[in-house]
Design an enzyme around this catalytic site. Sequence first.
Site, PDB file in Angstrom:
ATOM      1  N   ALA A  98      22.667 -79.052  57.139  1.00 16.64           N
ATOM      2  CA  ALA A  98      21.666 -78.705  58.254  1.00 16.64           C
ATOM      3  C   ALA A  98      20.558 -79.287  57.793  1.00 16.64           C
ATOM      4  CB  ALA A  98      21.621 -77.236  58.158  1.00 16.64           C
ATOM      5  N   GLN A 108      23.339 -83.559  60.914  1.00 19.67           N
ATOM      6  CA  GLN A 108      23.411 -82.458  61.559  1.00 19.67           C
ATOM      7  C   GLN A 108      22.027 -82.036  61.695  1.00 19.67           C
ATOM      8  OE1 GLN A 108      24.330 -78.138  60.067  1.00 19.67           O
ATOM      9  NE2 GLN A 108      26.210 -78.726  61.082  1.00 19.67           N
ATOM     10  N   ALA A 125      25.697 -73.335  66.598  1.00 19.00           N
ATOM     11  CA  ALA A 125      26.408 -71.938  66.660  1.00 19.00           C
ATOM     12  C   ALA A 125      25.599 -71.093  65.359  1.00 19.00           C
ATOM     13  CB  ALA A 125      27.707 -72.358  65.820  1.00 19.00           C
ATOM     14  N   LEU A 132      27.654 -78.759  54.626  1.00 20.97           N
ATOM     15  CA  LEU A 132      27.440 -77.765  53.547  1.00 20.97           C
ATOM     16  C   LEU A 132      26.239 -78.062  52.769  1.00 20.97           C
ATOM     17  CD1 LEU A 132      30.813 -78.758  52.060  1.00 20.97           C
ATOM     18  CD2 LEU A 132      30.388 -76.659  53.222  1.00 20.97           C
ATOM     19  N   THR A 133      25.059 -77.102  53.175  1.00 24.35           N
ATOM     20  CA  THR A 133      23.843 -76.788  52.691  1.00 24.35           C
ATOM     21  C   THR A 133      23.705 -77.067  51.213  1.00 24.35           C
ATOM     22  OG1 THR A 133      23.178 -76.574  54.864  1.00 24.35           O
ATOM     23  CG2 THR A 133      21.621 -76.283  53.030  1.00 24.35           C
ATOM     24  N   HIS A 185      23.559 -78.459  65.491  1.00 26.79           N
ATOM     25  CA  HIS A 185      24.085 -77.188  65.106  1.00 26.79           C
ATOM     26  C   HIS A 185      23.845 -76.024  66.219  1.00 26.79           C
ATOM     27  CE1 HIS A 185      25.399 -73.948  62.815  1.00 26.79           C
ATOM     28  NE2 HIS A 185      24.688 -74.410  61.573  1.00 26.79           N
ATOM     29  N   TYR A 207      22.121 -69.589  65.278  1.00 22.02           N
ATOM     30  CA  TYR A 207      20.656 -70.262  65.181  1.00 22.02           C
ATOM     31  C   TYR A 207      19.836 -70.775  66.691  1.00 22.02           C
ATOM     32  CZ  TYR A 207      22.054 -70.623  60.279  1.00 22.02           C
ATOM     33  OH  TYR A 207      22.307 -70.229  59.035  1.00 22.02           O
TER      34      TYR A 207
END
Length: 205
Positions: free
Chosen positions: A62, A104, A183, A30-31, A181, A186
């Site tokens: 992220a 992540q 998905a 959760l950024t 990451h 990106y």
Amino acid sequence: MTTQTLTKTLLSPFDLAGLPLKNRVVMAALTRGRAGKERIPNALMAEYYAQRASVGLIVSEATPISKQANGWLNNPGIYSEEQMQAWKQVVDAVHAQGTPFFLQLWHPGRASHSSFQEQGQLPVSASAIRLTGSDIHTPIGKQPYETPRALETNEIPFIVEDYCQAAQRAQEAGFDGVELHAANGYLFDQFLQSKTNQRTDQYGG
């Protein structure tokens, strides 16, 4: 199976390939954007993650693997020694609660903007195909997405190396693992999707 049984199972310990988890609840990435313009992890982040360490495993927000991978305001990086050292206070705060912590690793590819890039360069992608949809929040305000620059074949191994270096820094900072990451459109995903990968070299098809 009853709700009581499901709850009991959810809150029971789990062995994740030799990594003991106190329960089976995982906090997803959760950024929060609390690392400031220098993208240095800080005490506020340590407090935030420690407050959520009752779960079995935490996956960090992220985290850009390089300066080129910046594409979100004020999120922490893992591409410098200073960032790596600063992550240690966050990792220690989570570990003090007996909770494993994964970092992540992230490269947004075309979902970045030239205002995030050094010398105003275009964001990169598998192919020069613009992201459609809503605008992006940038250091110069809300902006439309730009047509990215397709990565040259000989550039791609350097991005692979950026991921390797980021993973090594994560280990040095004390993280228990990393998550790639791959998905949500990106950079990884841009190579995996035919609508964004129209390359004719060994990275296409």
